[in-house]
Design an enzyme around this catalytic site. Structure first.
Site, PDB file in Angstrom:
ATOM      1  N   ASP A   4       0.835  -1.201   0.000  1.00  0.00           N
ATOM      2  CA  ASP A   4       0.000   0.000   0.000  1.00  0.00           C
ATOM      3  C   ASP A   4       0.870   1.252   0.000  1.00  0.00           C
ATOM      4  O   ASP A   4       0.611   2.220  -0.695  1.00  0.00           O
ATOM      5  CB  ASP A   4      -0.817   0.047   1.302  1.00  0.00           C
ATOM      6  CG  ASP A   4      -2.138  -0.664   1.147  1.00  0.00           C
ATOM      7  OD1 ASP A   4      -2.336  -1.274   0.082  1.00  0.00           O
ATOM      8  OD2 ASP A   4      -2.937  -0.614   2.099  1.00  0.00           O
ATOM      9  N   LEU A  54     -10.011   8.929   0.777  1.00  0.00           N
ATOM     10  CA  LEU A  54      -9.282   9.914   1.567  1.00  0.00           C
ATOM     11  C   LEU A  54      -7.804   9.893   1.196  1.00  0.00           C
ATOM     12  O   LEU A  54      -7.274   8.860   0.813  1.00  0.00           O
ATOM     13  CB  LEU A  54      -9.414   9.596   3.053  1.00  0.00           C
ATOM     14  CG  LEU A  54     -10.779   9.819   3.690  1.00  0.00           C
ATOM     15  CD1 LEU A  54     -10.781   9.303   5.120  1.00  0.00           C
ATOM     16  CD2 LEU A  54     -11.159  11.296   3.673  1.00  0.00           C
ATOM     17  N   LYS A  86      -9.828   3.288  11.292  1.00  0.00           N
ATOM     18  CA  LYS A  86     -10.037   3.043   9.869  1.00  0.00           C
ATOM     19  C   LYS A  86     -10.110   1.530   9.688  1.00  0.00           C
ATOM     20  O   LYS A  86      -9.091   0.840   9.696  1.00  0.00           O
ATOM     21  CB  LYS A  86      -8.901   3.624   9.045  1.00  0.00           C
ATOM     22  CG  LYS A  86      -9.140   3.536   7.558  1.00  0.00           C
ATOM     23  CD  LYS A  86      -8.052   4.270   6.793  1.00  0.00           C
ATOM     24  CE  LYS A  86      -8.354   4.379   5.324  1.00  0.00           C
ATOM     25  NZ  LYS A  86      -8.632   3.124   4.665  1.00  0.00           N
ATOM     26  N   ARG A 107     -19.063   0.933  -3.413  1.00  0.00           N
ATOM     27  CA  ARG A 107     -18.543   2.191  -3.917  1.00  0.00           C
ATOM     28  C   ARG A 107     -18.365   2.163  -5.435  1.00  0.00           C
ATOM     29  O   ARG A 107     -18.552   3.172  -6.098  1.00  0.00           O
ATOM     30  CB  ARG A 107     -17.209   2.478  -3.239  1.00  0.00           C
ATOM     31  CG  ARG A 107     -16.644   3.794  -3.677  1.00  0.00           C
ATOM     32  CD  ARG A 107     -15.601   4.283  -2.734  1.00  0.00           C
ATOM     33  NE  ARG A 107     -14.335   3.594  -2.958  1.00  0.00           N
ATOM     34  CZ  ARG A 107     -13.198   3.989  -2.437  1.00  0.00           C
ATOM     35  NH1 ARG A 107     -13.166   5.031  -1.648  1.00  0.00           N
ATOM     36  NH2 ARG A 107     -12.087   3.332  -2.680  1.00  0.00           N
ATOM     37  N   LYS A 261     -11.170  13.516  11.001  1.00  0.00           N
ATOM     38  CA  LYS A 261     -12.183  14.337  10.322  1.00  0.00           C
ATOM     39  C   LYS A 261     -12.399  15.638  11.065  1.00  0.00           C
ATOM     40  O   LYS A 261     -12.365  15.651  12.307  1.00  0.00           O
ATOM     41  CB  LYS A 261     -13.530  13.590  10.281  1.00  0.00           C
ATOM     42  CG  LYS A 261     -13.483  12.266   9.584  1.00  0.00           C
ATOM     43  CD  LYS A 261     -14.803  11.513   9.733  1.00  0.00           C
ATOM     44  CE  LYS A 261     -14.678  10.133   9.123  1.00  0.00           C
ATOM     45  NZ  LYS A 261     -15.816   9.263   9.430  1.00  0.00           N
ATOM     46  N   CYS A 382      11.451 -36.302  -5.431  1.00  0.00           N
ATOM     47  CA  CYS A 382      11.572 -37.546  -6.215  1.00  0.00           C
ATOM     48  C   CYS A 382      12.848 -37.610  -7.046  1.00  0.00           C
ATOM     49  O   CYS A 382      13.150 -38.643  -7.639  1.00  0.00           O
ATOM     50  CB  CYS A 382      10.354 -37.721  -7.118  1.00  0.00           C
ATOM     51  SG  CYS A 382      10.348 -36.575  -8.496  1.00  0.00           S
TER      52      CYS A 382
HETATM   53  S1  IVH Z   1     -14.889   8.406   6.217  1.00  0.00           S
HETATM   54  C1  IVH Z   1     -14.411  10.415   1.715  1.00  0.00           C
HETATM   55  N1  IVH Z   1     -14.430   6.856   8.260  1.00  0.00           N
HETATM   56  O1  IVH Z   1     -11.617   4.253   4.267  1.00  0.00           O
HETATM   57  C2  IVH Z   1     -14.528   9.121   2.367  1.00  0.00           C
HETATM   58  N2  IVH Z   1     -13.864   6.024   6.107  1.00  0.00           N
HETATM   59  O2  IVH Z   1      -9.974   6.032   2.335  1.00  0.00           O
HETATM   60  C3  IVH Z   1     -14.820   9.321   3.797  1.00  0.00           C
HETATM   61  N3  IVH Z   1     -12.968   3.750   6.120  1.00  0.00           N
HETATM   62  O3  IVH Z   1     -13.833   4.747   1.616  1.00  0.00           O
HETATM   63  C4  IVH Z   1     -14.830   8.099   4.518  1.00  0.00           C
HETATM   64  N4  IVH Z   1     -13.086   3.428   8.284  1.00  0.00           N
HETATM   65  O4  IVH Z   1     -14.038   2.614   3.008  1.00  0.00           O
HETATM   66  C5  IVH Z   1     -14.351   6.987   6.921  1.00  0.00           C
HETATM   67  N5  IVH Z   1     -14.102   5.612  10.178  1.00  0.00           N
HETATM   68  C6  IVH Z   1     -14.026   5.715   8.860  1.00  0.00           C
HETATM   69  C7  IVH Z   1     -13.530   4.679   8.043  1.00  0.00           C
HETATM   70  C8  IVH Z   1     -13.466   4.889   6.660  1.00  0.00           C
HETATM   71  C9  IVH Z   1     -12.757   2.899   7.129  1.00  0.00           C
HETATM   72  C10 IVH Z   1     -12.682   3.466   4.701  1.00  0.00           C
HETATM   73  C11 IVH Z   1     -13.827   3.768   3.783  1.00  0.00           C
HETATM   74  C12 IVH Z   1     -13.364   4.870   2.916  1.00  0.00           C
HETATM   75  C13 IVH Z   1     -11.864   4.757   2.983  1.00  0.00           C
HETATM   76  C14 IVH Z   1     -11.248   6.117   2.827  1.00  0.00           C
END
Ligand code: IVH
Length: 638
Positions: A4, A54, A86, A107, A261, A382
């Site tokens: 990643d 993100l 996450k 998505r 956030k 073998c």
């Molecule tokens: S907020 C604009 N909150 O991570 C997208 N995402 O890279 C805002 N994810 O697509 C997403 N845990 O699949 C958000 N607590 C969390 C999250 C989360 C996992 C994943 C999600 C998202 C990706 C963003």
């Protein structure tokens, strides 16, 4: 194959290049895409609002830069944030109308995704009707992550292993694969979960901050992670990220970072977005866990196709919650390219994946005695010469009677998705091969009590059960038989499609490459492989040998059609209307099986009143629990 982190670094480089040279940006540049693809088989739906992703950061310093950047944009001294786990799963958007779930979508490419409502409904932590204030909202959209717990993933991999299928490398792949299954009943057997993390258009529900949105979602009946921290200013964010990072291995699910956030929604509009992501949030990705250890030995494994894989045996090292003792080195080229030697100190890494890998050699610590690994010219099992195709990196033992290959082929033949021969596990197969009781698959059908008596640790009862299972396998359906033959590139699904087309075993010897390639899901590579198998002397001899031994694969239309074939049920507690033996009879009549012990092999546990320890154990193994009503519904539907 890259990590990643490497991917993100390359993407960052590409973004910088495109910024410096705008004319060079292409239409299909990955910088303009949000990822994923719309798969066939599901109805495509358009998201009410794009599902973005993100930006990633990997250090406290980068987090502080993010804070500075957005404070400058907003002209503010300090900002409030939330720091949330996450989860490493798959994003799913849920739409409710007047409190009822009407749509679930993946998505996809961010703008349009797949409608997976039927599959989502099988996930218990997705409420079908909402509670609290949310219930009366005309429309409400929630976004969150579908995921698997680590025990859920382990249980699924146990099933995969027994079925002779590939293991899922991480919870994300396993979740994505499960959500895209076309049969929602099969999805229901996967222990999926769902965490909500975002309320779309929060203002419409009178919600002003992310903290309040999470509480609103909790009240509505969603699962929301309790590991969310409110942070006043970036210092607290950094602290929260590091603290969550420390605790990551104590969590029951895979987490690959923290999502940071801005707490106040009224600031979002002013922050805006880039083509790929909103500016109100950022992901702090945990570094993959890395430790050094020493390679003590490199051994070779010979698989059922004869592929020879080098494996490094290292001093045991604790990584991401497990003790690592081995790691695959893939092939000879890889060992040479990375100059890996026996005795070397190496960096080992385990990220979101459950498979550890050797990252690099610590050259400064290379000892004088470190030994280059000499890849043998002959099979370690073998002794026959190894061969390599010009366009491949893998060396193969070409001796079809190599004991390692026989062992691999037998295990595959007996596996659950193939001929499902219970009791023919690795210990018994080892015994059969070692004692020369079975040198080829047809020999399995010549076994009897007498020959099995010589096998170590196989009691008389187990031996007769095994013989009964072997006998029962003679009547398996054609698709299972084709899969069991172990033809290269022919997995369970492809076998099934081809079997439908062939009709009978003999069809295999009549069909042409062109005809096969015309079947949906069968490409030229698969077609060539099947025809090569059928025309090769060994392939034909194997099939004729099995048929000669009494194997008569049932044509597809004659498959038992009870609907519960292959499914295993555990019954526990007292049911409201059915007696135990009635439930058992109904399940068996529909092709299912009732087993007494709760293990990962069970698909469902039917729980009645006063269900005891079995229920607790089933929950621990993430086996799906149903009640009598649901059992009756399944029986009726089938
Ligand atoms: S907020 C604009 N909150 O991570 C997208 N995402 O890279 C805002 N994810 O697509 C997403 N845990 O699949 C958000 N607590 C969390 C999250 C989360 C996992 C994943 C999600 C998202 C990706 C963003």
């Amino acid at each position: 194959m890259i990590t990643d982190r490497e991917y993100d670094d390359l993407l960052a480089e590409l973004i910088a290049l495109e910024k410096a040279h705008p004319g060079l940006e292409t239409d299909d540049s990955p910088t303009g895409r949000i990822g994923g693809a719309v798969s066939e088989g599901f109805v495509t739906v358009t998201h009410s609002e794009a599902m973005l992703s993100l930006d990633n950061t990997y250090s406290a310093e980068e987090l502080r830069k993010f804070d500075e950047r957005i404070r400058r944009l907003l002209d503010r001294e300090t900002l409030e944030y939330t720091a949330e786990l996450k989860l490493d799963g798959v994003a799913v958007a849920l739409t409710y109308q007047k409190g009822r779930l009407v749509r679930a979508a993946t998505r996809g490419d961010g703008r349009r995704g797949d409608d997976i409502t039927d599959n989502a409904k099988t996930i218990e932590s997705i409420p079908v009707t909402l509670t609290g204030e949310a219930r009366s909202a005309p429309v409400l959209e929630v976004r969150g992550e579908a995921y698997l717990t680590l025990t859920g993933l382990a249980a699924m991999n146990e099933v995969q292993e027994r079925a002779g299928e590939k293991l899922f490398a991480n919870p994300r792949n396993a979740t994505a694969g499960s959500l895209k299954m076309l049969d929602s009943r099969a999805v229901a057997r996967r222990p999926l979960m769902y965490f909500a993390f975002q309320l779309v258009l929060p203002e419409a529900h009178g919600i002003a901050t992310q903290m309040d949105a999470l509480q609103f979602l909790r009240d509505a009946g969603f699962l929301v992670t309790k590991h969310t921290e409110f942070c006043n200013g970036i210092d607290e964010v950094v602290k929260a990220c590091l603290s969550l990072q420390d605790r990551r291995n104590d969590l029951p699910f895979g987490v690959d970072g923290v999502v940071v956030k801005v707490n106040r929604f009224d600031l979002y509009a002013a922050l805006g977005r880039t083509s790929k992501s909103p500016r109100w949030g950022i992901a702090y990705k945990f570094p993959a866990e890395r430790k050094t250890t020493v390679i003590r030995e490199i051994t070779l494994q010979v698989g059922r196709t004869g592929a020879v894989t080098p494996v490094a045996h290292v001093d045991p090292v604790g990584l991401a919650g497990t003790t690592v003792r081995r790691a695959t080195l893939h092939n000879q080229e890889e060992i040479q390219r990375r100059d890996i030697r026996v005795g070397d100190t190496v960096w080992m890494e385990k990220s979101g994946d459950i498979i550890p890998r050797v990252v690099s050699v610590v050259l400064e610590e290379r000892k004088r005695g470190a030994r280059r690994f000499v890849f043998p010219r002959t099979c370690p099992v073998c002794g026959s010469p190894l061969a390599k195709e010009t366009d491949e990196v893998v060396y193969r033992c070409e001796n079809l009677t190599c004991p390692a290959q026989i062992r691999g082929r037998m295990l595959h033949y007996a596996s659950r998705n193939a001929m499902d021969i219970e009791g023919l596990g690795s210990k018994v197969v080892d015994g059969l091969v070692k004692n020369r009781l079975a040198a080829a698959l047809p020999d399995l059908y010549k076994l009897d009590q007498e020959s099995l008596a010589g096998l170590e640790r196989l009691g008389e009862k187990s031996a007769s059960n095994l013989l009964a299972s072997i006998e029962a396998s003679k009547k398996r359906s054609l698709d299972r038989f084709l899969f069991a033959l172990g033809i290269r590139h022919v997995g369970r699904t492809v076998a099934s499609v081809i079997a439908e087309h062939l009709g009978t075993v003999d069809g295999l010897f009549r069909i042409s490459e062109e005809e096969l390639a015309e079947i949906d899901a069968v490409g030229p590579v698969i077609a060539a492989s099947v025809v090569h198998f059928a025309n090769s002397g060994e392939g034909e001899q194997l099939v004729r040998g099995l048929v000669g031994a009494g194997v008569t694969p049932a044509p597809m239309e004659e498959r038992e059609a009870g609907g519960l074939e292959g499914m295993k049920f555990v019954l526990t507690g007292t049911f409201p209307s059915l007696k135990r033996n009635e439930a058992r009879r109904l399940i068996e009549r529909a092709g299912g099986k009732v087993v007494s012990a709760v293990s990962a092999r069970a698909d469902y546990i039917v729980a009645g009143e006063s269900a005891g320890s079995k229920l607790a154990k089933a929950e621990k193994l993430s086996i799906r629990v149903i009640d009598e009503d649901e059992l009756l519904r399944m029986l009726k539907e089938n």
